[in-house]
Design a protein around this motif. Structure first.
Motif, PDB file in Angstrom:
ATOM      1  N   ALA A 159     -59.502 -20.923 -40.222  1.00  0.00           N
ATOM      2  CA  ALA A 159     -60.787 -20.644 -40.716  1.00  0.00           C
ATOM      3  C   ALA A 159     -61.194 -18.847 -41.138  1.00  0.00           C
ATOM      4  N   CYS A 160     -61.797 -18.770 -42.136  1.00  0.00           N
ATOM      5  CA  CYS A 160     -62.238 -17.494 -42.555  1.00  0.00           C
ATOM      6  C   CYS A 160     -63.709 -17.980 -43.136  1.00  0.00           C
ATOM      7  N   VAL A 186     -50.352 -22.397 -44.156  1.00  0.00           N
ATOM      8  CA  VAL A 186     -49.460 -21.668 -44.662  1.00  0.00           C
ATOM      9  C   VAL A 186     -49.739 -20.948 -46.151  1.00  0.00           C
ATOM     10  N   ASP A 187     -49.379 -21.262 -47.230  1.00  0.00           N
ATOM     11  CA  ASP A 187     -49.625 -20.575 -48.468  1.00  0.00           C
ATOM     12  C   ASP A 187     -50.723 -20.961 -49.319  1.00  0.00           C
ATOM     13  N   GLU A 188     -51.494 -21.858 -48.830  1.00  0.00           N
ATOM     14  CA  GLU A 188     -52.641 -22.384 -49.572  1.00  0.00           C
ATOM     15  C   GLU A 188     -54.080 -21.893 -48.938  1.00  0.00           C
ATOM     16  N   ALA A 189     -55.059 -21.737 -49.584  1.00  0.00           N
ATOM     17  CA  ALA A 189     -56.374 -21.489 -49.139  1.00  0.00           C
ATOM     18  C   ALA A 189     -57.121 -22.507 -49.735  1.00  0.00           C
ATOM     19  N   TYR A 190     -58.415 -23.007 -49.187  1.00  0.00           N
ATOM     20  CA  TYR A 190     -59.179 -23.935 -49.563  1.00  0.00           C
ATOM     21  C   TYR A 190     -60.544 -23.722 -49.040  1.00  0.00           C
ATOM     22  N   VAL A 191     -61.349 -23.168 -50.351  1.00  0.00           N
ATOM     23  CA  VAL A 191     -62.718 -23.125 -49.897  1.00  0.00           C
ATOM     24  C   VAL A 191     -63.541 -24.352 -49.487  1.00  0.00           C
ATOM     25  N   THR A 192     -64.190 -24.216 -48.329  1.00  0.00           N
ATOM     26  CA  THR A 192     -64.941 -25.317 -47.977  1.00  0.00           C
ATOM     27  C   THR A 192     -66.451 -25.149 -48.260  1.00  0.00           C
ATOM     28  N   ASN A 193     -67.140 -23.993 -48.278  1.00  0.00           N
ATOM     29  CA  ASN A 193     -68.443 -23.924 -48.399  1.00  0.00           C
ATOM     30  C   ASN A 193     -68.585 -22.446 -49.326  1.00  0.00           C
ATOM     31  N   GLN A 213     -64.836 -12.766 -53.537  1.00  0.00           N
ATOM     32  CA  GLN A 213     -63.728 -11.620 -53.607  1.00  0.00           C
ATOM     33  C   GLN A 213     -63.366 -11.455 -52.250  1.00  0.00           C
ATOM     34  N   SER A 214     -64.298 -11.478 -51.333  1.00  0.00           N
ATOM     35  CA  SER A 214     -63.988 -11.159 -49.731  1.00  0.00           C
ATOM     36  C   SER A 214     -63.049 -12.434 -49.372  1.00  0.00           C
ATOM     37  N   LEU A 215     -63.421 -13.446 -49.605  1.00  0.00           N
ATOM     38  CA  LEU A 215     -62.484 -14.647 -49.236  1.00  0.00           C
ATOM     39  C   LEU A 215     -60.985 -14.411 -49.850  1.00  0.00           C
ATOM     40  N   GLU A 216     -61.154 -14.120 -51.132  1.00  0.00           N
ATOM     41  CA  GLU A 216     -59.651 -13.917 -51.998  1.00  0.00           C
ATOM     42  C   GLU A 216     -58.867 -12.752 -51.265  1.00  0.00           C
ATOM     43  N   ARG A 217     -59.594 -11.711 -50.779  1.00  0.00           N
ATOM     44  CA  ARG A 217     -58.722 -10.684 -50.095  1.00  0.00           C
ATOM     45  C   ARG A 217     -58.232 -11.002 -48.843  1.00  0.00           C
ATOM     46  N   LEU A 218     -59.137 -11.879 -48.014  1.00  0.00           N
ATOM     47  CA  LEU A 218     -58.635 -12.599 -46.767  1.00  0.00           C
ATOM     48  C   LEU A 218     -57.486 -13.499 -46.991  1.00  0.00           C
ATOM     49  N   ALA A 219     -57.727 -14.367 -48.074  1.00  0.00           N
ATOM     50  CA  ALA A 219     -56.439 -15.407 -48.323  1.00  0.00           C
ATOM     51  C   ALA A 219     -55.141 -14.681 -48.603  1.00  0.00           C
ATOM     52  N   THR A 220     -55.224 -13.684 -49.339  1.00  0.00           N
ATOM     53  CA  THR A 220     -54.083 -12.922 -49.741  1.00  0.00           C
ATOM     54  C   THR A 220     -53.178 -12.005 -48.329  1.00  0.00           C
ATOM     55  N   GLN A 221     -54.208 -11.520 -47.603  1.00  0.00           N
ATOM     56  CA  GLN A 221     -54.009 -11.072 -46.468  1.00  0.00           C
ATOM     57  C   GLN A 221     -53.202 -11.981 -45.345  1.00  0.00           C
ATOM     58  N   ARG A 222     -53.651 -13.241 -45.601  1.00  0.00           N
ATOM     59  CA  ARG A 222     -53.049 -14.181 -44.606  1.00  0.00           C
ATOM     60  C   ARG A 222     -51.996 -14.887 -45.313  1.00  0.00           C
ATOM     61  N   ILE A 243     -62.183 -29.856 -59.635  1.00  0.00           N
ATOM     62  CA  ILE A 243     -61.178 -29.121 -58.785  1.00  0.00           C
ATOM     63  C   ILE A 243     -60.810 -27.875 -59.705  1.00  0.00           C
ATOM     64  N   MET A 244     -60.974 -26.817 -59.105  1.00  0.00           N
ATOM     65  CA  MET A 244     -60.665 -25.501 -59.546  1.00  0.00           C
ATOM     66  C   MET A 244     -59.846 -24.855 -58.687  1.00  0.00           C
ATOM     67  N   THR A 245     -58.638 -23.793 -59.309  1.00  0.00           N
ATOM     68  CA  THR A 245     -57.800 -23.242 -58.564  1.00  0.00           C
ATOM     69  C   THR A 245     -57.594 -21.766 -59.026  1.00  0.00           C
ATOM     70  N   LYS A 246     -57.336 -20.896 -58.139  1.00  0.00           N
ATOM     71  CA  LYS A 246     -56.859 -19.601 -58.814  1.00  0.00           C
ATOM     72  C   LYS A 246     -55.705 -19.298 -58.024  1.00  0.00           C
ATOM     73  N   VAL A 247     -54.690 -18.658 -58.874  1.00  0.00           N
ATOM     74  CA  VAL A 247     -53.384 -18.131 -58.374  1.00  0.00           C
ATOM     75  C   VAL A 247     -53.577 -16.781 -57.728  1.00  0.00           C
ATOM     76  N   LEU A 248     -53.266 -16.409 -56.763  1.00  0.00           N
ATOM     77  CA  LEU A 248     -53.516 -15.223 -56.189  1.00  0.00           C
ATOM     78  C   LEU A 248     -52.258 -14.221 -56.350  1.00  0.00           C
ATOM     79  N   ILE A 249     -51.137 -14.463 -56.590  1.00  0.00           N
ATOM     80  CA  ILE A 249     -50.137 -13.479 -56.841  1.00  0.00           C
ATOM     81  C   ILE A 249     -49.646 -13.359 -58.291  1.00  0.00           C
TER      82      ILE A 249
END
Length: 152
Positions: free
Chosen positions: A47-48, A68-75, A93-102, A146-152
């Protein structure tokens, strides 16, 4: 109410935020997470959760799980008095940064199909619509987009 996103601080969720976040859940959602449910996320390694503060007040928060390599926004929740000024965007933006870091390469979420304000925010943050989850939400019964964003 007049305020500016420049005064918003994004910080990691801590025990001291739980009462305010539980109140925000009750304000924003028909089936809110409990304080205990939020507290459980503090010890969950995947969790983040990030909190938006303005002038010492908790005005919003967003959380996700990275597996692993997937982040899922819960709230994602922002106090209605502070919406449409950028706090939600800062949280995402903060979640995106943390997801990328992980190591996540995608960030996904679901939103009620009628929540046009949130859908506009997610589109503005680069999320794309990829499908529908029929009957996902209760009170009222509604489909989830369902919405998604590719981070790389």
């Amino acid at each position: 109410m007049s305020w500016s996103v420049e005064g918003v601080r994004i910080v990691s969720m801590q025990e001291c935020h739980l009462d305010a976040l539980a109140a925000l859940e009750r304000l924003c959602f028909s089936i809110p997470w409990s304080r205990e449910g939020l507290a459980a996320e503090l010890s969950e390694p995947t969790a983040c959760f990030e909190v938006a503060e303005y002038m010492g007040q908790t005005i919003g928060y967003a959380g996700m799980h990275v597996i692993v390599d997937e982040a899922y926004v819960t709230n994602v929740a922002v106090d209605p008095n502070y919406r449409r000024h950028g706090a939600g965007r800062l949280l995402l933006q903060s979640l995106e940064r943390l997801a990328t870091q992980r190591g996540a390469v995608t960030l996904s979420l679901e939103v009620r199909v009628t929540n046009q304000e949130a859908i506009r925010l997610y589109h503005a943050c680069g999320f794309q619509e990829i499908g529908i989850r029929k009957g996902l939400y209760e009170q009222p019964k509604e489909d989830g987009l369902i919405m998604t964003k590719v981070l790389i």
